[in-house]
Scaffold this active site. Structure first.
Site, PDB file in Angstrom:
ATOM      1  N   HIS A  29      12.698  -3.500   9.185  1.00  0.00           N
ATOM      2  CA  HIS A  29      12.903  -2.433  10.160  1.00  0.00           C
ATOM      3  C   HIS A  29      14.300  -1.864   9.943  1.00  0.00           C
ATOM      4  CE1 HIS A  29       9.299  -3.881  12.135  1.00  0.00           C
ATOM      5  NE2 HIS A  29       9.828  -5.095  12.177  1.00  0.00           N
ATOM      6  N   ASN A  84       5.244   0.085  17.469  1.00  0.00           N
ATOM      7  CA  ASN A  84       5.963  -0.220  18.703  1.00  0.00           C
ATOM      8  C   ASN A  84       7.477  -0.200  18.490  1.00  0.00           C
ATOM      9  OD1 ASN A  84       3.873  -0.568  20.646  1.00  0.00           O
ATOM     10  ND2 ASN A  84       3.371  -2.542  19.740  1.00  0.00           N
TER      11      ASN A  84
END
Length: 283
Positions: A236, A206
């Site tokens: 991330h 996502n």
């Protein structure tokens, strides 16, 4: 054709009233799902006196005490204005179109589901017909405002690297590609576009989809997914280059206490978006 939806971002941490102010209608909230993220969002809404008024569950026997549980959009109590999707891609696919078509705004972090062009088109058509909006919360990553702004001037390169401990990739396609228990060094188990990542890793990509939607789109955003036994948590990494210049961002996310696979920031971004929608001044 690239479909663009409004990508939204967390704002300040002060509590924002969810009730009407005399000029705006009352925000009446429902939730899809009661997993780790759903329970966190429900508890946070209850602390702020914002409901929710109902939760949509596949199995109503798993309902939380004192909270109305239903199985379908049509069973929601009258007047629901916003539906918070905490059930992942299946929740958005099962209920998003019906909710938007009924005039209910939907807030979701299931951005990877929009890699399916058919679903994206159905959601957009339903939102137009129902005069509603699909709000895409930022989830587990930041700097999406930079990407959106940079996209106006033109982006030449956007890459997302998702680096997680091997155990965090259990239940994904990585299990078929790597010996997760035997890793002693970082191993890249996926490299391709954001669309490919979102379709192959529906529970893990996502963030890649959020980066894609804010920047160059699903097919021009590069993605690498890495199992790293030395990773201190879920990392991330986003880098982008364009007419604006260049940036590189790293976020180390902490999980929710009751589920090591669920991002705390993802849950927080859902509440932040609801606050943003009620705020008189937004960023």
């Amino acid at each position: 054709m690239l479909m663009r939806f409004p990508v939204v971002f967390p704002v300040w941490g002060d509590t924002v009233a969810f009730g009407g102010n005399g000029k705006e209608p009352m925000m009446r909230i429902g939730v899809i799902g009661a997993g780790a993220i759903g329970r966190w969002v429900i508890a946070a809404l209850q602390r702020e006196g914002a409901g929710p008024e109902a939760v949509i569950l596949r199995d109503k026997t798993k309902a939380m005490p004192g909270l109305l549980a239903v199985e379908h959009i049509g069973d929601l109590p009258p007047g629901i204005t916003h539906l918070v999707d905490c059930a992942g891609h299946p929740g958005l696919k099962a209920h998003g179109v019906a909710a938007l078509g009924a005039g209910i705004d939907v807030v979701t972090i299931s951005l990877g589901a929009l890699a399916d062009d058919g679903l994206a088109a159905d959601l957009q058509t339903a939102a137009i017909a129902g005069k509603s909006h699909l709000h895409l919360a930022s989830g587990s990553v930041g700097a999406l405002d930079l990407l959106r702004a940079g996209a106006v001037g033109g982006l030449t390169h956007v890459r997302y690297n998702g680096r997680k401990p091997p155990a965090a990739w259990r239940g994904s396609a990585a299990e078929d590609l790597l010996d997760l228990d035997g890793l002693t060094a970082p191993a890249t188990h996926f490299e391709g576009t954001a669309r490919q990542a979102a379709l192959a890793y529906p529970k893990n990509a996502n963030v890649a989809a959020a980066v894609a939607l804010a920047g160059r789109g699903f097919d021009l955003t590069e993605v690498a997914l890495i199992a790293d036994p030395a990773a201190p948590g879920n990392l991330h990494e986003v880098e982008a280059q364009g007419a604006f210049g260049h940036f590189r961002l790293q976020v180390q996310g902490a999980p929710l206490p009751d589920n090591p696979k669920s991002s705390g920031l993802a849950a927080m971004s859902m509440l932040a978006e609801l606050r943003r929608l009620r705020a008189a001044i937004t960023t």
